[in-house]
Design an enzyme around this catalytic site. Structure first.
Site, mmCIF file in Angstrom:
data_model
loop_
_atom_site.group_PDB
_atom_site.id
_atom_site.type_symbol
_atom_site.label_atom_id
_atom_site.label_comp_id
_atom_site.label_asym_id
_atom_site.label_seq_id
_atom_site.Cartn_x
_atom_site.Cartn_y
_atom_site.Cartn_z
ATOM 1 N N GLY A 1 0.849 -1.193 0.000
ATOM 2 C CA GLY A 1 0.000 0.000 0.000
ATOM 3 C C GLY A 1 0.880 1.238 0.000
ATOM 4 N N GLY B 1 0.843 5.657 0.985
ATOM 5 C CA GLY B 1 0.121 6.741 1.653
ATOM 6 C C GLY B 1 0.862 8.036 1.489
ATOM 7 C CB THR B 2 0.360 11.301 3.151
ATOM 8 O OG1 THR B 2 -1.024 10.956 3.196
ATOM 9 C CG2 THR B 2 0.523 12.740 2.771
ATOM 10 C CG PHE B 3 3.300 10.427 6.185
ATOM 11 C CD1 PHE B 3 3.721 11.741 6.108
ATOM 12 C CD2 PHE B 3 2.108 10.142 6.807
ATOM 13 C CE1 PHE B 3 2.958 12.755 6.664
ATOM 14 C CE2 PHE B 3 1.340 11.147 7.375
ATOM 15 C CZ PHE B 3 1.769 12.459 7.305
ATOM 16 N N GLY B 4 4.686 7.588 2.597
ATOM 17 C CA GLY B 4 5.617 6.626 2.020
ATOM 18 C C GLY B 4 4.913 5.381 1.521
ATOM 19 C CG HIS B 5 5.911 3.704 -1.495
ATOM 20 N ND1 HIS B 5 4.843 3.828 -2.352
ATOM 21 C CD2 HIS B 5 6.774 4.679 -1.835
ATOM 22 C CE1 HIS B 5 5.056 4.824 -3.184
ATOM 23 N NE2 HIS B 5 6.223 5.368 -2.882
ATOM 24 C CB VAL B 6 3.190 -0.426 3.295
ATOM 25 C CG1 VAL B 6 3.304 -1.619 4.225
ATOM 26 C CG2 VAL B 6 2.800 0.817 4.080
ATOM 27 C CE LYS C 1 3.563 4.632 7.505
ATOM 28 N NZ LYS C 1 2.449 5.004 8.342
ATOM 29 C CG ASP D 1 -5.140 9.964 10.225
ATOM 30 O OD1 ASP D 1 -6.261 10.432 9.929
ATOM 31 O OD2 ASP D 1 -4.242 9.752 9.383
HETATM 32 N N1 LIG Z 1 1.201 -3.849 8.321
HETATM 33 C C1 LIG Z 1 0.441 -3.762 7.228
HETATM 34 N N2 LIG Z 1 -0.107 -4.870 6.697
HETATM 35 C C2 LIG Z 1 -0.870 -4.806 5.577
HETATM 36 N N3 LIG Z 1 -1.158 -3.654 4.938
HETATM 37 C C3 LIG Z 1 -0.646 -2.510 5.421
HETATM 38 C C4 LIG Z 1 0.178 -2.497 6.595
HETATM 39 N N4 LIG Z 1 0.528 -1.220 6.853
HETATM 40 C C5 LIG Z 1 -0.047 -0.483 5.884
HETATM 41 N N5 LIG Z 1 -0.748 -1.236 5.026
HETATM 42 C C6 LIG Z 1 -1.477 -0.761 3.825
HETATM 43 O O1 LIG Z 1 -0.788 0.350 3.294
HETATM 44 C C7 LIG Z 1 -1.620 1.510 3.306
HETATM 45 C C8 LIG Z 1 -0.780 2.741 3.632
HETATM 46 O O2 LIG Z 1 -0.164 2.575 4.900
HETATM 47 P P1 LIG Z 1 -0.158 3.709 6.014
HETATM 48 O O3 LIG Z 1 -1.568 4.173 6.239
HETATM 49 O O4 LIG Z 1 0.571 3.246 7.208
HETATM 50 O O5 LIG Z 1 0.688 4.827 5.238
HETATM 51 P P2 LIG Z 1 0.618 6.407 5.369
HETATM 52 O O6 LIG Z 1 1.612 6.953 4.420
HETATM 53 O O7 LIG Z 1 0.812 6.798 6.810
HETATM 54 O O8 LIG Z 1 -0.878 6.675 4.899
HETATM 55 P P3 LIG Z 1 -1.816 7.968 5.099
HETATM 56 O O9 LIG Z 1 -1.717 8.730 3.824
HETATM 57 O O10 LIG Z 1 -3.188 7.377 5.306
HETATM 58 O O11 LIG Z 1 -1.341 8.695 6.297
HETATM 59 C C9 LIG Z 1 -2.715 1.222 4.318
HETATM 60 O O12 LIG Z 1 -3.917 1.892 4.001
HETATM 61 C C10 LIG Z 1 -2.873 -0.289 4.196
HETATM 62 O O13 LIG Z 1 -3.767 -0.615 3.147
#
Ligand SMILES: Nc1ncnc2c1ncn2[C@@H]1O[C@H](COP(=O)(O)OP(=O)(O)OP(=O)(O)O)[C@@H](O)[C@H]1O
Length: 482
Positions: free
Chosen positions: A147, A149-154, A181, A272
Site C-alpha cells: 500500500g 500513503g502520504t508518508f511513504g510506501h509499505v 513501512k 487519525d
Molecule cells: N502492516 C500492514 N499490513 C498490511 N497492509 C498494510 C500495513 N501497513 C499499511 N498497510 C497498507 O498500506 C496503506 C498505507 O499505509 P499507512 O496508512 O501506514 O501509510 P501512510 O503513508 O501513513 O498513509 P496515510 O496517507 O493514510 O497517512 C494502508 O492503508 C494499508 O492498506
C-alpha cells in the site's frame, strides 16, 4: 477486471486436472471481495472435496488490491484440522501465507492446486525507483507494494537470516512475510511513530518488530503483514461503501474499543482513526482487526497535556481539533494553536470511532454532504445526525444511540473509551462478544502479548453457539420484514 489470481487443481505430474463433470475446477478465479473456499461443505465451498479427512472449510484463498494500479496480493489460509502444505511445507492451523505465482497448495492424500498470479509484472528496479534499500540489517525488502500513503510506501519484507537458514532445509520453504513501512520524513515525526509503536503490545494494534534508520533519513518500520486489506476496501463495492450487518459492526467496534482502551491507558492518542487505517486479518466477518498508521499519533502520558495541533482527516475529525472551513487560516497540517478551543484530548479518537460506526452501519459518512472540506467541517461542528434516512431503518435504537453518544459535539459529554464499552449496544451482547473475541478472533495470534486479553481464561457456557448473534439478527430482520 475483478480477477486477481487463479487456483487450478492439478494432477501429480503438475498437469491441469479436468475430470469429467469437474472441468469447472480448472482455473477458478480469485475475485475481489470474495473468499474462495475449498472443503467438504457443499453449501459454503467453491471447490467441494467429499473426503472424510477434509474439513468443512479446509483452506481459503483471497486477493487484495490496494488500488487500481497496484499488483494484487493473494493469500492462502489453512483453516483445517488435518492441515495443508504450501510447496510441500506444512502450514500451522490458521496460518495465512502470501502466494507467489506457481505456488502449490496440497491437501495431503486428496488434491493439489496451483496458484497463478493474474499480474506478474513487478519491475525489478522498483526499489531503486522508490529509493528503498534492498537489505536493511537482517531484513530483505521485496519489490511487492502492499500500500502507499502520504508518508511513504509499505512493502513486503522477509527476514534475510531465516531465508538462508530454511534454504538448507528445503528449497521451497517460504520465509514469513512482514510489512515494511518506509517513511521519508522529518526525523522528529519519524521517531515518534516508531517510538510509540515499539511501546505498544495489543492484538488489535499493529505490531512493530524492528525499526531502522536507512540512508537519506528513511525509516524502515518492520511490522506484521496484515493480509485482509483495509476496512475501506472491504466496504467498497461497486463504487460505494456497503454497510455491514449490525452483528458484524458490533464485532468491529468492540475490537476498536478494546484497542482504544489500551492505547489511551498507555497515554497514546491515535488522531487519525479512519477506515483506511483499520486492517483486517481476513476480508470476512468476525476477523481480527488491527489499528495501523500511527504517523500522527501522540504520546501525552508524560505531560497529560492537551493537544493543540490541527491534524487528522476532516471527515473523521472531532470538531474540537479545530479544522476550519477556511483553509487559508492554516496551511495543510501546520501547528496552529486552536484559539477558540481549549485544545483536545483522547476523545478525538472516540469521535472518529463514531464516524466509523456510522459508516459501517449505513455506508454513509455522517458529515460528508457534498464532500468539500468546508462543508464537512461545518457539518461536524453542527453535529446534526439524520437517523430518518433509509439505511438506518434496519438498525437497532441502541446502535443509533451509540453513534449519537460518540458524535457529541461537546467533548465533555462524549464518553471516553472505557465508557464507550459500557454503552448498552455493546453491553447487551457483552457475553457473546467476549467469547467470540477470545475463542475465535484471537485464535491466530501467536505473539506473547503482554495484554491481559490473551491470558484471560473464560468459561464457555454449555449452550454457547458462536452463531447466536447472527441468529438473533436474522430473527430481528425477519420480524421487521413482515
Ligand atoms: N502492516 C500492514 N499490513 C498490511 N497492509 C498494510 C500495513 N501497513 C499499511 N498497510 C497498507 O498500506 C496503506 C498505507 O499505509 P499507512 O496508512 O501506514 O501509510 P501512510 O503513508 O501513513 O498513509 P496515510 O496517507 O493514510 O497517512 C494502508 O492503508 C494499508 O492498506
Amino acid at each position: 477486471m475483478n480477477e486477481l489470481g487463479f487456483v487450478e487443481e492439478i494432477d501429480e505430474n503438475g498437469g491441469a486436472l479436468i475430470k469429467e463433470g469437474r472441468c469447472d475446477l480448472a482455473a477458478i478465479p480469485i475475485i475481489r471481495n470474495k473468499i474462495l473456499k475449498i472443503g467438504r461443505n457443499e453449501r459454503q465451498c467453491d471447490i467441494v472435496l467429499n473426503k472424510a479427512c477434509v474439513s468443512s472449510i479446509h483452506c481459503t484463498f483471497w486477493g487484495i488490491k490496494f488500488d487500481e494500479d497496484s499488483i494484487p496480493m493473494c493469500y492462502v489460509k489453512d483453516c483445517s484440522l488435518n492441515g495443508i502444505l504450501l510447496n510441500e511445507q506444512p502450514l500451522q492451523r490458521d496460518q495465512t501465507c502470501l502466494l507467489e505465482d506457481g505456488d502449490i497448495v496440497t491437501i495431503p492424500a486428496v488434491s493439489t492446486f496451483r496458484f497463478y498470479a493474474k499480474s506478474k509484472l513487478i519491475t525489478k528496479d522498483l526499489l531503486q525507483q522508490l529509493g528503498v534499500q534492498q537489505n536493511i540489517d537482517k531484513w530483505t525488502i521485496t519489490p511487492r507494494v502492499i500500500g502507499s500513503g502520504t508518508f511513504g510506501h509499505v512493502l513486503v519484507a522477509v527476514k534475510t537470516k531465516e531465508q538462508s537458514k530454511t534454504k538448507t532445509r528445503s528449497k521451497t520453504t517460504r520465509p514469513l512475510d512482514y510489512a515494511t513501512k518506509v517513511i521519508k520524513l522529518k526525523p522528529d515525526r519519524v521517531d515518534k511513530e516508531a517510538q510509540i509503536l515499539l511501546q505498544l503490545r495489543h492484538p488489535n494494534i499493529i505490531r512493530v518488530h524492528s525499526t531502522f534508520l536507512g540512508p537519506d533519513q528513511k525509516l524502515y518500520l518492520i511490522q506484521d503483514l496484515v493480509p485482509g486489506g483495509d476496512l475501506f476496501s472491504y466496504l467498497a463495492k461497486e463504487d460505494r461503501l456497503m454497510p455491514v450487518s449490525e452483528t458484524e459492526a458490533l464485532v468491529i467496534v468492540y475490537q476498536i474499543i478494546k484497542a482504544l482502551i489500551y492505547l489511551h491507558s498507555e497515554g497514546v492518542v491515535h488522531r487519525d482513526l479512519k477506515l483506511d487505517n483499520i486492517l483486517l486479518c481476513v476480508p470476512e466477518p468476525c476477523t481480527r482487526i488491527v489499528l495501523a498508521d500511527f504517523g500522527i499519533a501522540r504520546n501525552i502520558s508524560s505531560s497529560r497535556s492537551r493537544m493543540h495541533t490541527v491534524v487528522g482527516t476532516p471527515e473523521y475529525c472531532a470538531p474540537e481539533v479545530g479544522f476550519r472551513a477556511d483553509r487559508l487560516i492554516y496551511r495543510e497540517f501546520t501547528r496552529v494553536a486552536t484559539l477558540e478551543y481549549q485544545g483536545y484530548d483522547a476523545k478525538c479518537d472516540i469521535w472518529s470511532l463514531g464516524v466509523i460506526t456510522h459508516i459501517i452501519l449505513t455506508g454513509i459518512s455522517p458529515f460528508y454532504s457534498d464532500g468539500s472540506e468546508g462543508s464537512i467541517i461545518r457539518n461536524a461542528k453542527n453535529g446534526h445526525l439524520n437517523f430518518e434516512i433509509e439505511p438506518w431503518r434496519h438498525v437497532s435504537d441502541s446502535a443509533k444511540g451509540f453513534v449519537r453518544k460518540l458524535l457529541q459535539v461537546n467533548a465533555s459529554k462524549r464518553p471516553n473509551s472505557s465508557a464507550a464499552l459500557q454503552h448498552s449496544w455493546l453491553q447487551k451482547h457483552k457475553a457473546q462478544l467476549r467469547i467470540l473475541y477470545h475463542q475465535r478472533i484471537l485464535r491466530d495470534v501467536k505473539h506473547p502479548f503482554e495484554a491481559k486479553e490473551l491470558h484471560e481464561k473464560r468459561r464457555v457456557p454449555k449452550n454457547f453457539n458462536p452463531h447466536q448473534l447472527d441468529l438473533e439478527e436474522a430473527k430481528k430482520l425477519r420480524t421487521s420484514a413482515t
